[in-house]
Design an enzyme around this catalytic site. Structure first.
Site, PDB file in Angstrom:
ATOM      1  N   LYS A  79       8.486  -4.462  15.760  1.00 51.65           N
ATOM      2  CA  LYS A  79       7.104  -4.719  15.347  1.00 51.65           C
ATOM      3  C   LYS A  79       6.190  -4.256  16.461  1.00 51.65           C
ATOM      4  CE  LYS A  79       4.860  -6.802  11.931  1.00 51.65           C
ATOM      5  NZ  LYS A  79       5.190  -6.822  10.505  1.00 51.65           N
ATOM      6  N   GLY A 179      -1.916 -15.778  -6.796  1.00 50.73           N
ATOM      7  CA  GLY A 179      -2.369 -14.534  -6.160  1.00 50.73           C
ATOM      8  C   GLY A 179      -2.154 -13.350  -7.082  1.00 50.73           C
ATOM      9  N   GLY A 181      -3.123 -10.097  -6.467  1.00 53.52           N
ATOM     10  CA  GLY A 181      -3.436  -8.898  -5.688  1.00 53.52           C
ATOM     11  C   GLY A 181      -2.469  -7.785  -6.028  1.00 53.52           C
ATOM     12  N   ASN A 182      -2.184  -6.942  -5.046  1.00 55.95           N
ATOM     13  CA  ASN A 182      -1.344  -5.769  -5.298  1.00 55.95           C
ATOM     14  C   ASN A 182       0.011  -6.140  -5.879  1.00 55.95           C
ATOM     15  OD1 ASN A 182      -3.208  -3.880  -4.375  1.00 55.95           O
ATOM     16  ND2 ASN A 182      -2.668  -4.338  -2.252  1.00 55.95           N
ATOM     17  N   VAL A 183       0.697  -7.110  -5.273  1.00 50.09           N
ATOM     18  CA  VAL A 183       2.037  -7.455  -5.759  1.00 50.09           C
ATOM     19  C   VAL A 183       1.945  -8.384  -6.972  1.00 50.09           C
ATOM     20  CG1 VAL A 183       4.275  -8.440  -5.174  1.00 50.09           C
ATOM     21  CG2 VAL A 183       2.960  -7.277  -3.411  1.00 50.09           C
TER      22      VAL A 183
HETATM   23  P1  NAD Z   1      -3.210  -8.772  -1.626  1.00 52.68           P
HETATM   24  O1  NAD Z   1      -4.154  -9.045  -0.528  1.00 52.68           O
HETATM   25  O2  NAD Z   1      -3.373  -7.512  -2.435  1.00 52.68           O
HETATM   26  O3  NAD Z   1      -3.225  -9.992  -2.674  1.00 52.68           O
HETATM   27  C1  NAD Z   1      -3.328 -11.327  -2.315  1.00 52.68           C
HETATM   28  C2  NAD Z   1      -4.072 -12.036  -3.444  1.00 52.68           C
HETATM   29  O4  NAD Z   1      -4.053 -13.440  -3.186  1.00 52.68           O
HETATM   30  C3  NAD Z   1      -5.541 -11.626  -3.554  1.00 52.68           C
HETATM   31  O5  NAD Z   1      -5.866 -11.353  -4.897  1.00 52.68           O
HETATM   32  C4  NAD Z   1      -6.289 -12.851  -3.023  1.00 52.68           C
HETATM   33  O6  NAD Z   1      -7.571 -13.020  -3.614  1.00 52.68           O
HETATM   34  C5  NAD Z   1      -5.337 -13.971  -3.437  1.00 52.68           C
HETATM   35  N1  NAD Z   1      -5.500 -15.214  -2.693  1.00 52.68           N
HETATM   36  C6  NAD Z   1      -5.830 -15.383  -1.386  1.00 52.68           C
HETATM   37  N2  NAD Z   1      -5.892 -16.696  -1.080  1.00 52.68           N
HETATM   38  C7  NAD Z   1      -5.589 -17.370  -2.220  1.00 52.68           C
HETATM   39  C8  NAD Z   1      -5.484 -18.749  -2.549  1.00 52.68           C
HETATM   40  N3  NAD Z   1      -5.729 -19.708  -1.651  1.00 52.68           N
HETATM   41  N4  NAD Z   1      -5.123 -19.079  -3.794  1.00 52.68           N
HETATM   42  C9  NAD Z   1      -4.906 -18.129  -4.722  1.00 52.68           C
HETATM   43  N5  NAD Z   1      -4.991 -16.803  -4.476  1.00 52.68           N
HETATM   44  C10 NAD Z   1      -5.342 -16.431  -3.241  1.00 52.68           C
HETATM   45  O7  NAD Z   1      -1.762  -8.844  -0.983  1.00 52.68           O
HETATM   46  P2  NAD Z   1      -0.382  -8.270  -1.575  1.00 52.68           P
HETATM   47  O8  NAD Z   1      -0.130  -6.925  -0.999  1.00 52.68           O
HETATM   48  O9  NAD Z   1      -0.352  -8.459  -3.050  1.00 52.68           O
HETATM   49  O10 NAD Z   1       0.670  -9.249  -0.873  1.00 52.68           O
HETATM   50  C11 NAD Z   1       0.798 -10.601  -1.301  1.00 52.68           C
HETATM   51  C12 NAD Z   1       1.726 -11.343  -0.346  1.00 52.68           C
HETATM   52  O11 NAD Z   1       3.004 -10.717  -0.324  1.00 52.68           O
HETATM   53  C13 NAD Z   1       1.269 -11.370   1.119  1.00 52.68           C
HETATM   54  O12 NAD Z   1       1.690 -12.592   1.685  1.00 52.68           O
HETATM   55  C14 NAD Z   1       2.032 -10.220   1.747  1.00 52.68           C
HETATM   56  O13 NAD Z   1       2.220 -10.414   3.135  1.00 52.68           O
HETATM   57  C15 NAD Z   1       3.347 -10.318   1.001  1.00 52.68           C
HETATM   58  N6  NAD Z   1       4.108  -9.054   0.943  1.00 52.68           N
HETATM   59  C16 NAD Z   1       3.538  -7.951   0.387  1.00 52.68           C
HETATM   60  C17 NAD Z   1       4.264  -6.759   0.308  1.00 52.68           C
HETATM   61  C18 NAD Z   1       3.671  -5.515  -0.318  1.00 52.68           C
HETATM   62  O14 NAD Z   1       4.422  -4.566  -0.603  1.00 52.68           O
HETATM   63  N7  NAD Z   1       2.360  -5.467  -0.558  1.00 52.68           N
HETATM   64  C19 NAD Z   1       5.581  -6.722   0.791  1.00 52.68           C
HETATM   65  C20 NAD Z   1       6.154  -7.891   1.329  1.00 52.68           C
HETATM   66  C21 NAD Z   1       5.393  -9.044   1.396  1.00 52.68           C
END
Ligand code: NAD
Length: 350
Positions: A79, A179, A181-183
């Protein structure tokens, strides 16, 4: 000092980087390269102190070793952290200086995007080092890893369903997704297509309205998601959501989602087990994106990536069985399996 820092375990190498002209101050931690070069994101954050930055990079790099081992990747854990505010201190010169620092390690550390850095930033780093993954498609990378992370979570939930209910079938089951978001959004698409019912929440109301319209989902306010009447809870927002306050509220039988560091403390994994809730360890079920970006090193092969991402389900089944046969929480079983892979590779290397 590094040796006395709380999260210093058995790190192979910790490198402090400074570049006066660009203002770069960074730390790169290579925890373990038994299985291969150390892969891990490069985070940029306005740490309050160097000690805080050091703690973060030591802890996160160690976590990457077990994540790669559990995903059956021939990669180690590393990291990097850049000390600074990404909104005001990130310049092309600083990113290129970071690229030079990565290049100097000769491939022992492979970097990728993380909190405070974007795929576009890695275009700058890439000007100075080839040891970068997760690049935009135009630069020969595989683009956004989130849909693949979602696919891995989906396969993981199928495996959990098979273990808990006897068949890998989510039709008719209700999944509470925290949540969108992207995932989270991509996961909802997969679950909806599989015939699951969705209860969703997000702090962004627009995302919630879109999910209600697109998937016929039921919505709840953010604080009510833990007590939602559902079969599965899929955390896809932030970490530490499995804690003393939330656990008594759960009515689900399975917890599995993309968020990192879901257990507030280790003993919350044991508490889930005691309540009969099957927990899919986060660092195993959310490895899909890492499997995808790691494949850039050997020439991206979609079919191979998909096979490996499906393998997340098989790994979880082995973890669930181990947890039952040894009477230990699933997180501990996952760590045991990862450690066994590491020690068997270390023996072969001798
Ligand atoms: P993102 O920022 O696109 O989505 C997160 C979502 O959660 C957003 O829509 C945000 O508004 C919402 N959110 C924030 N606080 C909240 C709350 N208190 N209650 C409800 N919703 C809330 O992130 P992402 O890329 O979708 O990743 C989501 C999680 O998965 C993160 O913890 C990230 O570290 C983990 N992760 C992501 C990936 C990846 O490929 N993107 C890989 C491994 C782990």
């Amino acid at each position: 000092t590094v040796f006395s820092a709380g999260d210093f375990a058995d790190h192979e190498q910790v490198v402090f980087v400074a570049d006066e002209p660009s203002g770069l101050r960074a730390i790169i931690a290579i925890h373990d390269t038994t299985l291969g070069p150390a892969l891990g994101g490069c985070r940029m954050y306005p740490y309050a102190s160097e000690a805080e930055a050091l703690r973060d990079v030591l802890r996160l790099s160690r976590g990457m070793t077990f994540k790669a081992a559990a995903a059956n990747l021939d990669l180690g854990g590393g990291k990097a952290v850049i000390i600074g505010d990404p909104r005001t201190q990130k310049t092309p010169a600083l990113l290129q200086a970071m690229g030079i620092a990565v290049e100097r390690l000769g491939g022992r550390y492979i970097t990728a995007e993380d909190v405070g850095t974007t795929v576009e930033d890695f275009g700058e780093l890439h000007k100075k080092t080839k040891h970068v993954v997760g690049l935009p498609v135009e630069l020969g990378g595989t683009g956004d890893p989130s849909p693949t992370t979602a696919r891995g979570v989906y396969y993981g939930l199928l495996a959990a369903a098979r273990h808990r209910w006897g068949e890998d079938q989510l039709a008719g089951k209700t999944v509470a997704v925290q949540g969108l978001g992207n995932v989270g959004w991509h996961l909802c698409e997969l679950l909806h297509a599989a015939g699951a019912k969705l209860v969703v929440t997000d702090v962004d109301d627009k995302r919630v309205s879109r999910a209600v319209a697109a998937f016929g989902a039921t919505s709840v306010p953010p604080e009510e998601i833990y007590g939602a009447r559902a079969d599965i809870f899929a955390p896809c927002a932030m970490g530490a959501i499995l804690n003393d306050e939330t656990l008594p509220l759960f009515r689900v039988e399975i917890v599995g989602g993309a968020a990192n560091n879901q257990l507030a403390l280790d003993h919350h994994g044991e508490a889930l087990r005691a309540r009969g809730i099957l927990y899919a360890p986060d660092f195993v079920i959310n490895a899909g994106g890492m499997i995808r970006v790691a494949s850039e090193r050997e020439g991206f092969d979609e079919a191979l990536v998909d096979r490996n991402v499906k393998g997340i389900g098989d790994s979880l089944l082995a973890i669930f069985q181990r947890s039952e046969s040894e009477g230990i929480q699933t997180n501990a079983a996952a760590m045991l399996l990862a450690r066994e892979r590491l020690s068997s590779a270390a023996t072969h290397r001798l």
